[in-house]
Design an enzyme around this catalytic site. Structure first.
Site, mmCIF file in Angstrom:
data_model
loop_
_atom_site.group_PDB
_atom_site.id
_atom_site.type_symbol
_atom_site.label_atom_id
_atom_site.label_comp_id
_atom_site.label_asym_id
_atom_site.label_seq_id
_atom_site.Cartn_x
_atom_site.Cartn_y
_atom_site.Cartn_z
ATOM 1 N N HIS A 78 14.321 12.862 -12.043
ATOM 2 C CA HIS A 78 13.097 14.111 -12.379
ATOM 3 C C HIS A 78 12.614 14.323 -13.462
ATOM 4 O O HIS A 78 11.513 14.212 -13.563
ATOM 5 C CB HIS A 78 14.025 15.175 -11.731
ATOM 6 C CG HIS A 78 13.243 16.335 -11.867
ATOM 7 N ND1 HIS A 78 11.407 16.032 -10.902
ATOM 8 C CD2 HIS A 78 12.061 17.221 -12.695
ATOM 9 C CE1 HIS A 78 10.998 17.223 -11.285
ATOM 10 N NE2 HIS A 78 11.630 17.901 -11.986
ATOM 11 N N TYR A 122 9.108 14.358 -16.238
ATOM 12 C CA TYR A 122 8.378 15.235 -17.329
ATOM 13 C C TYR A 122 7.975 14.873 -18.422
ATOM 14 O O TYR A 122 8.023 15.303 -19.601
ATOM 15 C CB TYR A 122 9.450 16.169 -17.703
ATOM 16 C CG TYR A 122 9.372 17.481 -16.328
ATOM 17 C CD1 TYR A 122 8.019 17.771 -16.692
ATOM 18 C CD2 TYR A 122 10.054 17.755 -15.550
ATOM 19 C CE1 TYR A 122 7.577 19.014 -15.281
ATOM 20 C CE2 TYR A 122 10.011 18.553 -14.109
ATOM 21 C CZ TYR A 122 8.940 19.584 -14.000
ATOM 22 O OH TYR A 122 8.163 20.462 -13.358
ATOM 23 N N HIS A 160 1.397 13.251 -3.338
ATOM 24 C CA HIS A 160 1.820 14.437 -3.988
ATOM 25 C C HIS A 160 1.558 13.665 -4.985
ATOM 26 O O HIS A 160 1.259 14.001 -6.445
ATOM 27 C CB HIS A 160 3.602 15.034 -3.279
ATOM 28 C CG HIS A 160 3.697 15.394 -4.733
ATOM 29 N ND1 HIS A 160 3.542 16.901 -5.891
ATOM 30 C CD2 HIS A 160 4.531 15.091 -5.929
ATOM 31 C CE1 HIS A 160 4.851 16.975 -7.112
ATOM 32 N NE2 HIS A 160 5.415 15.747 -6.849
ATOM 33 N N PHE A 161 2.692 12.645 -5.551
ATOM 34 C CA PHE A 161 2.774 12.685 -6.921
ATOM 35 C C PHE A 161 1.344 11.230 -7.652
ATOM 36 O O PHE A 161 1.280 11.560 -8.548
ATOM 37 C CB PHE A 161 4.529 11.700 -6.953
ATOM 38 C CG PHE A 161 4.176 10.312 -6.389
ATOM 39 C CD1 PHE A 161 4.000 9.307 -6.675
ATOM 40 C CD2 PHE A 161 5.619 10.233 -6.029
ATOM 41 C CE1 PHE A 161 4.055 7.658 -5.951
ATOM 42 C CE2 PHE A 161 5.719 8.680 -4.907
ATOM 43 C CZ PHE A 161 4.762 7.949 -5.261
ATOM 44 N N HIS A 162 0.815 11.300 -6.566
ATOM 45 C CA HIS A 162 -0.828 10.698 -7.176
ATOM 46 C C HIS A 162 -1.757 11.712 -7.567
ATOM 47 O O HIS A 162 -2.471 11.418 -8.445
ATOM 48 C CB HIS A 162 -1.300 9.260 -5.918
ATOM 49 C CG HIS A 162 -0.815 8.139 -5.861
ATOM 50 N ND1 HIS A 162 0.077 8.235 -5.451
ATOM 51 C CD2 HIS A 162 -1.035 7.178 -6.701
ATOM 52 C CE1 HIS A 162 0.204 6.687 -5.360
ATOM 53 N NE2 HIS A 162 -0.253 6.451 -6.320
ATOM 54 N N ARG A 181 6.750 5.549 4.571
ATOM 55 C CA ARG A 181 6.380 5.043 2.980
ATOM 56 C C ARG A 181 7.060 4.399 3.161
ATOM 57 O O ARG A 181 7.784 4.305 3.284
ATOM 58 C CB ARG A 181 6.299 6.754 1.597
ATOM 59 C CG ARG A 181 8.386 6.796 1.402
ATOM 60 C CD ARG A 181 8.022 7.509 0.088
ATOM 61 N NE ARG A 181 7.921 7.015 -1.547
ATOM 62 C CZ ARG A 181 8.611 7.648 -2.107
ATOM 63 N NH1 ARG A 181 9.418 8.922 -2.761
ATOM 64 N NH2 ARG A 181 7.949 6.578 -3.865
ATOM 65 N N ARG A 182 6.858 3.298 1.870
ATOM 66 C CA ARG A 182 6.859 1.776 0.798
ATOM 67 C C ARG A 182 7.338 1.376 2.589
ATOM 68 O O ARG A 182 8.147 1.353 3.032
ATOM 69 C CB ARG A 182 8.628 2.760 0.992
ATOM 70 C CG ARG A 182 8.496 3.595 -0.346
ATOM 71 C CD ARG A 182 9.902 3.679 -1.151
ATOM 72 N NE ARG A 182 10.177 4.115 -2.710
ATOM 73 C CZ ARG A 182 10.850 3.580 -3.660
ATOM 74 N NH1 ARG A 182 12.508 3.795 -3.006
ATOM 75 N NH2 ARG A 182 10.614 4.166 -4.584
HETATM 76 C C1 HEM Z 1 -5.594 1.928 -7.851
HETATM 77 C C2 HEM Z 1 -4.943 3.080 -7.427
HETATM 78 C C3 HEM Z 1 -4.148 3.652 -6.811
HETATM 79 C C4 HEM Z 1 -3.516 3.303 -5.706
HETATM 80 C C5 HEM Z 1 -4.853 2.753 -4.602
HETATM 81 C C6 HEM Z 1 -2.553 3.779 -5.019
HETATM 82 C C7 HEM Z 1 -1.628 3.673 -4.334
HETATM 83 C C8 HEM Z 1 -0.462 4.248 -3.841
HETATM 84 C C9 HEM Z 1 -0.056 3.645 -2.334
HETATM 85 C C10 HEM Z 1 -0.878 3.599 -1.469
HETATM 86 C C11 HEM Z 1 1.188 4.119 -2.854
HETATM 87 C C12 HEM Z 1 2.460 4.140 -1.685
HETATM 88 C C13 HEM Z 1 2.931 2.561 -1.314
HETATM 89 C C14 HEM Z 1 3.899 3.062 -0.173
HETATM 90 O O1 HEM Z 1 4.780 4.184 -0.184
HETATM 91 O O2 HEM Z 1 4.000 2.204 0.825
HETATM 92 C C15 HEM Z 1 1.817 3.693 -3.650
HETATM 93 C C16 HEM Z 1 2.908 4.424 -4.483
HETATM 94 C C17 HEM Z 1 3.117 4.522 -6.026
HETATM 95 N N1 HEM Z 1 2.572 4.899 -6.733
HETATM 96 FE FE1 HEM Z 1 -0.072 4.175 -6.518
HETATM 97 N N2 HEM Z 1 -1.743 3.902 -6.001
HETATM 98 C C18 HEM Z 1 -2.659 3.816 -7.543
HETATM 99 C C19 HEM Z 1 -2.559 4.208 -8.375
HETATM 100 C C20 HEM Z 1 -1.020 4.489 -9.378
HETATM 101 C C21 HEM Z 1 -1.237 5.376 -10.108
HETATM 102 C C22 HEM Z 1 -1.911 5.305 -11.831
HETATM 103 C C23 HEM Z 1 0.256 5.526 -11.002
HETATM 104 C C24 HEM Z 1 1.225 5.971 -11.790
HETATM 105 C C25 HEM Z 1 0.679 5.804 -12.673
HETATM 106 C C26 HEM Z 1 0.631 5.169 -9.619
HETATM 107 C C27 HEM Z 1 2.036 5.527 -9.423
HETATM 108 C C28 HEM Z 1 2.638 5.227 -7.931
HETATM 109 C C29 HEM Z 1 4.358 4.936 -7.737
HETATM 110 C C30 HEM Z 1 5.253 5.618 -8.616
HETATM 111 C C31 HEM Z 1 4.385 4.632 -6.355
HETATM 112 C C32 HEM Z 1 5.949 4.786 -5.240
HETATM 113 C C33 HEM Z 1 6.376 3.524 -5.332
HETATM 114 C C34 HEM Z 1 7.920 2.907 -4.129
HETATM 115 O O3 HEM Z 1 7.245 3.790 -3.627
HETATM 116 O O4 HEM Z 1 8.608 2.497 -4.807
HETATM 117 N N3 HEM Z 1 -0.055 4.485 -8.616
HETATM 118 N N4 HEM Z 1 0.401 4.096 -4.923
HETATM 119 CU CU LIG Z 2 11.447 15.589 -9.065
#
Ligand code: HEM
Ligand SMILES: [Cu+2]
Ligand SMILES: [Cu+2]
Lengths: 561, 155
Positions: free
Chosen positions: A236, A240, A387-389, A450-451
């Site tokens: 967590h 931050y 949320h986290f996006h 998710r995932r």
């Molecule tokens: C083109 C821009 C982006 C798109 C289209 C995108 C899309 C996605 C999607 C659809 C997921 C969910 C995938 C899943 O749960 O199966 C995901 C997960 C994630 N994204 Fe992005 N994202 C983008 C940019 C970013 C940026 C800029 C960050 C952080 C700085 C970020 C951090 C994350 C993280 C930490 C996860 C979780 C990965 C996991 O579950 O292990 N994303 N993203």
């Molecule tokens: Cu947290």
């Protein structure tokens, strides 16, 4: 606000221009480039993920990729870890150096960059060869190749070296300036990484004492619940660690860019100290639905989680007040008339203003996650990436992109290329992320997981349809936004006009100046606050470890990916 | 420390709001009886299929309107993968995993728990509406993760 004008104090020690020697600027520049390269590399699979949720499978166009989950690991690691920490490793030491008008330590600068690169090479090797498709959370007993864990440890070490560099610079400055209060910009930059250092210790224990010996085969089994708990002990606070460098920019630089001032020196320091105290003892809110952790412990962390929301509330007011000052200085009138008068044409400012807007939604959805009753409905659904996006994926990412629009010119001496392209990138990304998050969140409320490689899942719920379409549309816009950002940065480095770059960082002045006496001066005693933070951590985590240990070594490694 | 009047008011209001949120949580826990999974026992993952109650997964009546629902997660399926339960009955879900971490989420409900090797997960729930609900493994569990699901038929 304006009636309070007092003698202004700069947030740096020396308002006359100070620049680092070119050798040091070069290292900071390359550290930054590593981050922006990781961001760009990560979004390709981001696009594939968003489209997969929308029912479109483009994985065939990634011939090097063995699976969706390999790509998802790359996305999480590149965007959430490499991008964010590379940025902070460059930005925070630069802020401290400028705040104190003092050069950094050369050897530490190189060592920090070197460990970052080495860590990256190891992680890239592991991920590209599909030896580490465990996602960035690295949950045992899924097991990765040792290069993955060791690589991440090197990345963490690079952040420690960056902190050490800041601390030594501060110590040197203190010796030469006895009795002088540390300037605000140095204080908040150092506190940000001190918090992260403390927060990173549990994950260091997880990797060094559990996962690495286990991945080498020195020990056969590991404890999935304990390692997972250590992960979220750091996990967590890590959010931050991503956010605080953005807050440093919002508090100390954005006011200047908007034409306003930092509202209060003491309140700003207080906010960062509160983050130091409250960021870490909250990790169980990621484990509300886990077995093996007593409900009472989870409740304590829930309360503290609401507590750590408080400094962000103060931030919302303080930063907004600085912006209002700026808007009014530009001739804005009336209750909201100052908003359109802000210099929206400055891509660096506009990126950060838009980042703040998305963060409002990020904060609200975060409160919902923290409420464990609601958490049971949305845990591990697409609500969470929704949320986290809006937090790390835009409040943080867009701020780091916005900072690039002055920092890359500042460090290269080249003028920003394509101001309009940069502006377009900001807006396209913001609109994209809001559509995307709306889609992910609403389908998540209906249980969309998710995932998950949804386009190939044998199940589907028709209620998810609208959310899935919005996810695909928004995700595509996000991709275009960051692709444009990348073009701007590459073109600036390559073709930007030499000699027309900003000569100094956009540091601000403060409206209510630093306290000269009273308790507010004690906010500078970082060592003392670290001890208070440790006490809180022991209260929040001690009972769990006391009742749980020794480790329950039950699981051999699984490499089923 | 000097704080502007408006800002002070905002801080107090914000603080009150957060306290109200916490009060709502206490109410949900104490008065509505919404509980999280907690410590419910440990088990050796490799011996899951021979350790009671998991040696006999499925739905078992334990009282007049009370049932135990015993479930095992294994890459990449649930045992059993289809469950029938009566509407309105008190269902005690008891679940664990044989191999890696899995998720257990009945879509649209708060039946949402992680299955962690070595731990037993428990949660109580009553369905108010009959129907067919998806059970989804919502934690990544390897290459076949998206194939891991089940069905619960409430009648
Ligand atoms: C083109 C821009 C982006 C798109 C289209 C995108 C899309 C996605 C999607 C659809 C997921 C969910 C995938 C899943 O749960 O199966 C995901 C997960 C994630 N994204 Fe992005 N994202 C983008 C940019 C970013 C940026 C800029 C960050 C952080 C700085 C970020 C951090 C994350 C993280 C930490 C996860 C979780 C990965 C996991 O579950 O292990 N994303 N993203
Ligand atoms: Cu947290
Ligand atoms: Cu799964």
């Amino acid at each position: 606000m304006a009636e309070h004008i007092v003698a202004s104090t700069p947030v740096v020690a020396d308002p006359t221009p100070f620049t680092l020697p070119e050798t040091q600027r070069r290292v900071l520049r390359w550290t930054l480039y590593v981050g922006y390269a990781a961001l760009t590399a990560g979004i390709f699979h981001g696009l594939a993920q968003a489209l997969s949720y929308a029912g479109i499978d483009i994985l065939g166009y990634f011939p090097a990729l063995r699976s969706y989950y390999q790509g998802l690991t790359a996305h999480g690691v590149a965007n959430a870890i490499i991008f964010t920490f590379s940025f902070a490793n460059a930005f925070l030491p630069l802020m401290v150096a400028r705040a104190l008008s003092r050069r950094l330590d050369d050897r530490l600068l190189w060592a920090s960059f070197g460990t970052l690169v080495l860590g990256n090479l190891l992680v890239i090797y592991a991920v590209v060869t599909n030896k580490a498709s465990v996602l960035y959370t690295s949950y045992a007993p899924l097991q990765a190749h040792w290069t993955y864990y060791v690589g991440l440890v090197f990345v963490v070490i690079s952040t420690w070296l960056a902190l050490l560099n800041m601390l030594l610079t501060w110590r040197g400055w203190k010796r030469e300036n006895p009795g002088v209060r540390m300037p605000l910009l140095a204080h908040i930059s150092i506190v940000s990484y001190v918090m992260w250092f403390l927060a990173s210790l549990p994950i260091a224990v997880e990797f060094l004492f559990f996962l690495i010996p286990w991945s080498f085969g020195w020990v056969e089994r590991t404890d999935p619940l304990l390692t997972r708990t250590l992960f979220w002990f750091t996990g967590h606070a890590i959010v931050y660690a991503w956010l605080l460098p953005a807050y440093v920019s919002w508090y100390a630089l954005v006011p200047r860019q908007a034409g306003g001032k930092v509202i209060s020196d003491s309140l700003t320091r207080l906010v960062f100290i509160l983050f130091l105290l409250l960021s870490i003892p909250t990790g169980f809110h990621h484990q509300y639905t886990d077995p093996g952790i007593h409900e009472g412990f989870k409740f304590v962390h829930a309360i503290l989680t609401f507590g750590v929301f408080f400094p962000s509330l103060i931030t919302a007011f303080s930063v907004m007040a600085s912006l209002e000052m700026g808007g009014r200085a530009h001739g804005g009138r009336g209750l909201l008339g100052w908003i359109p008068k802000l210099p929206w044409g400055d891509p660096s400012l506009s990126a950060q203003l838009l980042a703040m807007i998305t963060f409002v939604f990020g904060g609200i959805t975060g409160l919902i996650n923290a409420s464990f009753t609601m958490n049971q409905v949305i845990h591990n659904t697409t609500w969470v990436p929704g949320h986290f996006h809006m937090t790390v994926g835009s409040a943080v990412a867009m701020t780091f992109m916005g900072v690039a629009y002055w920092m890359v010119p500042y460090l290269t001496g080249r003028k920003l290329w394509g101001r309009k392209v940069a502006l377009a990138s900001n807006w396209i990304y913001t609109i994209g992320v809001l559509i995307f998050a709306r889609g992910m969140a609403s389908a998540g409320l209906e249980g969309m997981p998710r995932r998950t490689f949804l386009v190939q899942a044998p199940y589907m719920d028709p209620d998810w349809l609208v959310g899935r379409i919005l996810t695909g549309v928004g995700g595509t816009l996000m991709f275009v936004g960051i692709a444009l950002f990348f073009v701007v940065i590459v073109m600036t480095i390559w073709k930007g006009k030499a000699g027309e770059a900003p000569k100094d960082i956009p540091w601000s002045e403060t409206l209510i100046e630093p306290a000269k006496n009273g308790w507010a001066t004690r906010l500078d005693r970082i060592g003392f606050w670290v001890i208070v933070a440790i006490i809180l951590i022991v209260i929040a985590y001690g009972p769990f470890f006391l009742s749980y240990l020794p480790p329950n070594y039950v699981s051999p490694g699984f490499r089923i990916y | 420390m000097k704080v502007h009047t408006y800002e002070r008011a905002f801080m107090i209001l914000g603080g009150v709001l957060l306290v109200l949120c916490m009060a709502a949580l206490v109410y949900a826990t104490v008065a509505l009886g919404i509980h999280l999974p907690g410590r419910a026992g440990e088990i050796e993952p490799a011996k899951v299929f021979t350790t009671p109650p998991f040696d006999n997964p499925g739905v078992h009546q334990t009282g007049p309107n009370q049932y135990d629902v015993v479930i095992i997660g294994q890459a990449w399926r649930f045992h059993p993968s289809e469950i029938r339960v009566p509407v309105g009955a008190e269902l005690n879900f008891i679940a664990t995993t044989f191999d890696v971490i899995h998720g257990f989420h009945i879509e649209g409900t708060r039946v949402n728990m992680m299955l962690i090797p070595g731990q037993i997960s428990r949660l109580t729930y009553r369905f108010r509406e009959p129907g067919e609900y998806l059970i989804i493994c919502h934690e990544y569990c390897g290459a076949g993760h998206h194939n891991m699901y089940g069905k619960i038929i409430v009648e």
